[in-house]
Design a protein around this motif. Structure first.
Motif, PDB file in Angstrom:
ATOM      1  N   GLU A 154       0.906  -1.143  -0.419  1.00  0.00           N
ATOM      2  CA  GLU A 154       0.041   0.362  -0.042  1.00  0.00           C
ATOM      3  C   GLU A 154       0.769   1.427   0.079  1.00  0.00           C
ATOM      4  N   TRP A 188      -4.887  -2.372  -3.460  1.00  0.00           N
ATOM      5  CA  TRP A 188      -4.509  -3.503  -3.201  1.00  0.00           C
ATOM      6  C   TRP A 188      -5.735  -4.892  -2.369  1.00  0.00           C
ATOM      7  N   ALA A 216      -1.678  -3.829  -8.164  1.00  0.00           N
ATOM      8  CA  ALA A 216      -1.604  -4.020  -7.070  1.00  0.00           C
ATOM      9  C   ALA A 216      -3.017  -4.405  -7.153  1.00  0.00           C
ATOM     10  N   GLY A 220      -3.053  -8.271  -4.964  1.00  0.00           N
ATOM     11  CA  GLY A 220      -3.363  -8.948  -3.662  1.00  0.00           C
ATOM     12  C   GLY A 220      -4.629  -9.371  -3.909  1.00  0.00           C
TER      13      GLY A 220
END
Length: 463
Positions: A154, A188, A216, A220
């Motif tokens: 992040e 994320w 991202a 994730g």
């Protein structure tokens, strides 16, 4: 002791044996209760006048839907996030996204570690149920690893997005940092919520923004177990890939390539989506649209203007989702792969199912089949209900239903126009979609009730 019937004999009741309760039963319920409490708290906070922008009112259904969407990291919205919520409201939503992405019990366990430097057995069992740790001894490592990995990604995503917004779009440092941080957490955690009323459409041809968000969302959505194994492999502590990691990486890659090819080809000449862009923009927007159905929920083109065939492709991608024990939704790529291996084995006439050099147990096959069939039933029931409650077409309603059940957040644009009763139904679906596969998989994995006898075998006609 005297014999029965002799003088001095007394009846002594047998000692009651303690009732054995499966260890994972209570933790799974605790996770559900924890997420439910977070939704209730979020609803209460978003209902406050301070959470809405000046001149805006938030009713209970809107607050409930928004809180559920954030906690369950779905991304569907009934109000314009950019215009409706105040700074306080946006911060509440951001906190709910982070809480839902990391997991209620992961955060509770982390707090327990910080305060008492230890975890009780019940808390360890609960955290194990939520994080899918393989053993109690590694729960602490998993919890701290989840927190560290999330914050690392992040912060890195925030740095890239904030820098780009400040240099290319004239954002002030404060605005760039806030917007970059919000979208980093959303991407994320595969949450799909954006501060912009057009999601990522204004950045459709900006590779710095779009590629960062793509990375991202994919990262994730792989799941924390895959990242932990990658870390052990890099450090030399593990030489072989586990079957879970091999399946997750292989199927994720195949789905991304297939989705990119189908969506880009299907929308190449559509003037309302990719048709008005140059070929680099088309490729970038096609890649973005292929990644987001795995649970990312953001969009760089108008989903409602896509062709019917493209919507169907996204339906399939949304239903499958991403990796297990991460921030993605859907039935998960491993579940999808297990069924694919079962089909291949059946077509070949093989007595057992093999995958990448390993044999899959019958228990795993039954678990995958159960999760898929129950998910299909839930989507179909929801679609039928929304068709009865709304005037929208089957394409739109089916897309909305899968997006809610798979906690994706993409929409053809009908979400705000649904009636309040449909919003409540969608809230329930998002909650079930976020926790259903987790609790169901845990229950199926730990529910072992051996038969005391077997009935005679008989084969019905199949097909």
């Amino acid at each position: 002791m005297n014999a029965p019937g002799t003088p001095g004999w007394r009846y002594s009741a047998p000692e009651r044996q303690p009732r054995m309760v499966p260890a994972a039963g209570r933790p799974a319920r605790t996770v559900v209760i924890g997420f439910g409490a977070a939704v209730v708290l979020g609803t209460a906070l978003l209902s406050l006048p301070a959470a809405s922008a000046e001149g805006r009112d938030t009713d209970l259904v809107q607050a409930l839907f928004s809180a559920t969407s954030a906690v369950c990291i779905t991304g569907l919205a009934v109000v314009d996030t950019e215009q409706h919520w105040s700074l306080f409201g946006e911060m509440v939503i951001l906190g709910l996204i982070q809480t839902g992405g990391l997991g209620i019990m992961t955060l509770a366990s982390l707090l327990g570690l910080l305060v008492s430097r230890r975890l009780g057995l019940r808390m360890e069992l609960t955290a194990q149920s939520e994080t899918k740790s393989l053993g109690l001894g590694e729960v602490r490592k998993v919890i701290t690893g989840v927190i560290k990995l999330s914050l690392l990604f992040e912060l890195a995503i925030t740095a890239v997005l904030a820098t780009r917004l400040a240099l290319a779009y004239g954002y002030s440092p404060t605005e760039a940092l806030y917007s970059g941080g919000f979208h980093a957490v959303s991407a994320w955690n595969n949450a799909g919520l954006s501060l912009y009323n057009d999601s990522m459409t204004r950045f459709a041809e900006d590779p710095w923004i779009c590629l960062t968000v793509i990375v991202a969302v994919v990262a994730g959505g792989l799941g924390f177990p895959v990242w932990f194994e990658l870390g052990r492999r890099i450090s030399g502590r593990q030489r072989r890939w586990s079957l879970h990691t091999k399946i997750t990486l292989a199927v994720t890659g195949l789905l991304l390539i297939a989705g990119f090819t189908a969506i880009t080809a299907g929308e190449w000449d559509n003037r309302d989506t990719l048709g008005g862009m140059g070929w680099p923009g088309k490729l970038l927007a096609g890649a973005f649209a292929a990644v987001m159905p795995r649970s990312g929920g953001l969009n760089s083109v108008d989903i409602g203007e896509m062709n019917t065939a493209t919507l169907l492709v996204q339906d399939v991608l949304m239903f499958i989702g991403g990796g297990s024990s991460g921030t993605a939704g859907g039935i998960k790529v491993t579940t999808f792969a297990v069924l694919a291996f079962v089909i291949v084995a059946e077509i070949r006439g093989e007595p057992s199912v093999h995958a990448m050099g390993r044999r899959l147990s019958a228990v795993v096959q039954r678990q995958a089949l159960t999760i898929v069939l129950l998910s299909v039933a839930l989507v179909m029931l929801t679609t039928l209900t929304l068709l009865l409650l709304t005037p929208f077409t089957l394409d739109e309603v089916l897309f909305e239903s899968i997006s809610a059940v798979a906690t994706v957040g993409l929409s053809t644009g009908i979400t705000p126009d649904l009636p309040p009763v449909a919003h409540v139904l969608m809230s329930v679906l998002m909650f079930i979609g976020r926790l259903g596969p987790v609790t169901l998989a845990a229950a199926l994995a730990l529910r072992d009730r051996p038969r005391k006898y077997e009935l005679p075998e008989e084969r019905p006609i199949v097909g």
